[in-house]
Design a protein around this motif. Sequence first.
Motif: not given
Length: 306
Positions: A29-52
């Motif tokens: 029959g049907h299959v259902i899943v309900e997930w609560n997902v968290g995503v964390s990315l480690f990325s080179d975006c230092l300039h967003s913190y230091t230089s807007a």
Amino acid sequence: MAEGFKIEQNHGKSRVRVARVWRRVAGSGHVIVEWNVGVSLFSDCLHSYTSADNSAIVATDSMKNTVYAKAKECTEVMSMESFAVLLGRHFTSYYPQVTAAVINIVEKPWERVAVDGQPHSHGFKLGSEKHTTEVRVEKYGTLSVTSGIEGLALLKTTQSGFEGFVRDRFTLLPETRERMVATEVTAAWRYPFADVSDIPAKPFCFTQRYLDVKKVLADTFFGSPLEGVYSPSVQNTLYLMAKAVLNRFPDIASVKLRMPNLHFLPVNLSSKDNPNMVKFADDVYMPTDEPHGTIEATVSRTMSRL
Ligand SMILES: O=c1[nH]c(=O)c2[nH]c(=O)[nH]c2[nH]1
């Protein structure tokens, strides 16, 4: 380094709730899943913190949309561990600046109902304990996969005691070989897959493994149906439960268990006029979870690479 400071950062989206229904699953029959997902990315975006300068930022709104888009693309029933690996691979390969992704998922325990003893093709009710996972994917495929259980509530009305502990001027607790023991197990176990290429080609059945681990944990806690098994402490029972999982599943590298000791306090009620109103005879208890003991341990194989 930025202006003489060190900064470690990551950004992501939490509590992305998605439900996926597969309607054409042979035989069930049907299959259902309900997930609560968290995503964390480690990325080179230092300039967003230091230089807007936001030019390297993957918007957390895009991360949320990706969860839904990838759920749509999953045309076959999939475990949430496999979905987490798929998301992690996507984020680390699609965006040059993303070096690692950590995906957390908690599954809501929808269980198929039975009507007149027959599994319902599209009816579900909510169970209790939850299946969890945390997957970390590095850019070039390095992987760690843990799965777990949250809120597995277990109780025995006998076959538990606590003796031989430290006695000093702060000790009031009597020694006993007869008490209730109740807990709400949080478990996390680690798989040995170190690279995305280590995951078996045929989707490894993480969901079945979750059910099997849960059964080994509960069976070890309870012992045989009639006699049970004596627990000299939550500590010893925890260790036996973790050991049983490692012995049964050679591909699980380590198990972490947290087992609060949820006390059932003997009730004795008396006053000068009514000295024997309620005298405890292993029958009437006051359940309480505040405060509670907290027992936790991680058990791993001595030769594992943890
Ligand atoms: O199984 C137990 N472990 C403890 O460490 C403890 N401490 C306590 O007061 N009761 C118990 N029971």
